[in-house]
Design an enzyme around this catalytic site. Structure first.
Site, PDB file in Angstrom:
ATOM      1  N   HIS A 192       0.831  -1.210   0.000  1.00 27.66           N
ATOM      2  CA  HIS A 192       0.000   0.000   0.000  1.00 27.66           C
ATOM      3  C   HIS A 192       0.854   1.244   0.000  1.00 27.66           C
ATOM      4  CE1 HIS A 192      -3.958  -1.826   1.591  1.00 27.66           C
ATOM      5  NE2 HIS A 192      -4.071  -1.485   0.331  1.00 27.66           N
ATOM      6  N   GLU A 434      -6.651 -10.108 -24.176  1.00 28.18           N
ATOM      7  CA  GLU A 434      -5.408 -10.526 -23.516  1.00 28.18           C
ATOM      8  C   GLU A 434      -5.149 -12.030 -23.645  1.00 28.18           C
ATOM      9  OE1 GLU A 434      -5.550  -8.991 -19.492  1.00 28.18           O
ATOM     10  OE2 GLU A 434      -7.631  -9.534 -19.249  1.00 28.18           O
ATOM     11  N   ASP A 458      -0.829  -9.757 -20.232  1.00 22.92           N
ATOM     12  CA  ASP A 458      -1.293 -11.134 -20.370  1.00 22.92           C
ATOM     13  C   ASP A 458      -1.174 -11.638 -21.796  1.00 22.92           C
ATOM     14  OD1 ASP A 458      -1.985 -12.185 -17.819  1.00 22.92           O
ATOM     15  OD2 ASP A 458      -3.564 -10.677 -17.708  1.00 22.92           O
ATOM     16  N   CYS A 505      -4.017  -1.146 -22.610  1.00 21.17           N
ATOM     17  CA  CYS A 505      -3.803  -0.763 -21.216  1.00 21.17           C
ATOM     18  C   CYS A 505      -2.733  -1.614 -20.533  1.00 21.17           C
ATOM     19  CB  CYS A 505      -5.113  -0.809 -20.427  1.00 21.17           C
ATOM     20  SG  CYS A 505      -5.843  -2.455 -20.391  1.00 21.17           S
TER      21      CYS A 505
HETATM   22  C1  PEP Z   1      -2.759  -6.788 -18.933  1.00 19.98           C
HETATM   23  O1  PEP Z   1      -2.838  -8.008 -18.823  1.00 19.98           O
HETATM   24  O2  PEP Z   1      -2.038  -6.216 -19.779  1.00 19.98           O
HETATM   25  C2  PEP Z   1      -3.522  -5.912 -18.025  1.00 19.98           C
HETATM   26  C3  PEP Z   1      -3.562  -4.611 -18.199  1.00 19.98           C
HETATM   27  O3  PEP Z   1      -4.143  -6.509 -16.973  1.00 19.98           O
HETATM   28  P1  PEP Z   1      -3.368  -6.924 -15.627  1.00 19.98           P
HETATM   29  O4  PEP Z   1      -1.953  -6.387 -15.718  1.00 19.98           O
HETATM   30  O5  PEP Z   1      -4.117  -6.338 -14.499  1.00 19.98           O
HETATM   31  O6  PEP Z   1      -3.439  -8.415 -15.704  1.00 19.98           O
HETATM   32 MG    MG Z   2      -4.395  -8.845 -17.599  1.00 21.26          MG
END
Ligand code: PEP
Ligand code: MG
Length: 578
Positions: A192, A434, A458, A505
């Protein structure tokens, strides 16, 4: 001079006088056995201390609500839940009434027991929640032992806080204007403290082991939060170097902040949208500071990883509403929980799945627990009545999952309607791409999706068969592998053919080294840690969309990750963008 090395938890450079914050001000915990007739009185003493601790937390929540624009409450709400948690209170009662332990000892031992269970979790995030248990138990102990605590809210002079451990509540209430950096014995990159330090853009070095105890009040500290370095009482030469670094860092930060309101547009006029990824509601403030044009990924599972039970509808509603309010009219994309894989939720999952990353995770988990899922959907729908909310489903691997998720969303809407609450009837829904199978059938998913957001963390993991948490194979995790780029291109082309947005993202979106390639592939929206926005914007403003398209074509046709990485590097160097 002494140099210490810890975990680089929040970037930035700072020099300042140490303020040693002694949170270890709890003396020896008294331990004695109660006589039979004493247990009722002891329970009363415990109840009073817990009520006071609860009162403190509610006080902080109210104060925070007023003074900090209501953006800092999720952690305290988790702590309140913990104080009311029947397992926690039940164990305390058992220890006092049955085992005749005094209240202080019962609190300490129960906290140890619970924290001990969490600390052995394979999930680092969950391990960090052990810190919350310590936070809550300390609060109760302060009242049992009548200890008055110094509040960091009253800091009057600029300083660098040196502590063995800081409670999340310490960080949230502290007078942030006076804190130049934080150095701490405890903590990791996902604690945190680290999350909050980054959210508040305070340089931080954590995990210094027992080093901080060697710092005394007034020592001059030079801190490099990007390198994880802390120098105690540096000689003039080192100080001069750090002063230069600090000035350079500030200049860069100022330049970056000055870019805040400049458009993210290429030299030949192609706009891109830059958004922020957040994990906790308070990060929305930082997102706004860095000129984010919305939240492209709110990792809602962080609300659930707190101790106790899953966050209920009201806790979620308040958290989502807070983020929406902080972002005004800008869109906020709330990803439904991505629990499982490397984020294990106690009580719901067995930690013994053979292949958790290929197992009961994300949308699979939500679809298997429709009540929990619909609770989340209702909270988002209701919060969306007063803001620009969007819903995004993680780890979709095929059409059936998307259709089932959309059907449950319709059920959640019907439930809101029945309850007579205001909600976002036409909320936009998107799909995270992903899993390679999702990219391969992107044109089919695009028929039912309002937008795509590519999660490269992912996508790289699953397409290249590289466990994203395994350092031994991390060299293989190459986002510019031609296979990954082809999956991205396929996704973007399918989105555009259908007229929907192709966002990204994953971490790739926040790395300025990849920005030109992604622009060339046609990515419309980039979502990343707020701190990365200016560097990505700088690249966008200094390239032409057409030259990026040519670059991307060459990369997609590339033969290997190594060749592609070299091509990209020289392309950036030629333009003095690296
Ligand atoms: C990803 O897999 O790129 C993603 C943004 O999700 P997370 O990193 O939370 O798995
Ligand atoms: Mg992900």
């Amino acid at each position: 001079m002494k140099t210490m090395t810890g975990i680089p938890a929040s970037p930035g450079v700072a020099i300042g006088a140490a303020f040693v914050y002694a949170d270890n001000d709890i003396p020896e915990i008294p331990r004695y056995s109660l006589a039979e007739g004493q247990t009722a009185g002891e329970m009363q003493r415990l109840r009073e201390a817990m009520e006071k601790a609860e009162g403190d937390l509610r006080g902080v929540l109210e104060g925070v609500g007023k003074e900090m624009s209501g953006e800092h409450t999720a952690i305290f709400e988790a702590h309140l839940m913990m104080i009311e948690d029947p397992y926690f209170t039940g164990r305390l009662e058992e220890r006092i009434v049955k085992e005749r332990q005094n209240a202080e000892w019962a609190v300490r031992e129960t906290a140890r027991e619970l924290a001990g269970k969490m600390i052995v979790s394979s999930d680092p995030l969950f391990r960090e929640r052990a810190a919350d248990i310590n936070d809550v138990s300390k609060r109760i102990l302060y009242h049992l032992l009548a200890i008055k605590k110094v509040s960091l809210a009253n800091l009057e002079h600029d300083c660098i806080i040196a502590a063995h451990d800081l409670l999340p509540s310490d960080i949230l209430v502290m007078n942030r204007k006076k804190v130049r950096a934080i150095v701490m014995d405890m903590g990791s990159g996902t604690s945190h403290t680290a999350i909050l330090a980054r959210a508040f853009t305070i340089p931080a070095v954590l995990g210094l082991s027992a080093a901080v105890s060697e710092i005394v009040n007034g020592d001059i500290l030079a801190v490099d939060g990007s390198l994880g370095e802390v120098i105690v009482n540096p000689p003039k030469t080192v100080l001069a170097k750090y002063q230069k670094e600090t000035a350079k860092y500030r200049k860069k930060a100022d330049e970056f902040l000055a870019m805040r309101d400049l458009p993210a547009e290429t030299l030949d006029g192609r706009p891109a949208v830059l958004k922020a990824n957040i994990e906790i509601p308070e990060e929305a403030e930082t997102a706004a500071l860095y000129g984010a044009q919305g939240i492209g990924l709110y990792r809602s599972e962080f609300l659930f990883l707190a101790p106790g039970q899953a966050a209920g509808e009201e806790v979620q509603f308040r958290a989502y509403s807070r983020v929406l309010a902080a972002m005004g009219d800008l869109p906020v994309t709330i990803r439904t929980v991505d629990i499982g894989g490397d984020k294990v939720l106690s009580g719901f999952q067995s930690a013994d799945e053979k292949n958790p990353l290929l197992g009961w995770r994300a949308i699979r988990f939500s679809l298997a627990l429709p009540d929990l899922f619909k609770t989340q959907l209702r909270a988002i729908l209701r919060a969306g009545a007063a803001g620009n909310a969007r819903i995004m489903f993680p780890l979709i691997s095929g059409l059936e999952e998307l259709e089932r998720a959309l059907a449950l969303l319709e059920e959640a809407k019907a439930e809101c309607r029945r309850q007579g609450c205001a909600f976002a009837e036409n909320i936009e829904t998107g799909v995270m791409i992903e899993v390679p199978s999702a990219a391969m059938i992107a044109e089919i998913l695009a028929e039912k999706a309002g937008f795509f957001s590519i999660g490269t963390n992912d996508l790289v993991q699953y397409s290249l068969a590289v466990d994203r948490g395994n350092e031994r194979v991390s060299y293989l995790a190459q986002p510019v592998h031609p296979a990954v780029l082809r999956l991205i291109k396929k996704t973007v082309d399918a989105a555009h053919a259908r007229g929907i947005t192709a966002a990204m993202c994953g971490e790739m979106a926040g790395d300025p080294g990849f920005t030109a390639a992604l622009l060339g592939l046609g990515i419309d929206e980039f979502s990343m840690a707020s701190l990365s926005i200016p560097a990505v914007k700088r690249v966008i403003r200094n390239v032409k969309a057409e030259e990026c398209r040519v670059l991307a074509e060459e990369l997609v046709a590339g033969r290997s990750a190594t060749e592609n990485a070299a091509l990209l590097r020289s392309w950036m160097e030629r333009r003095r963008l690296s």
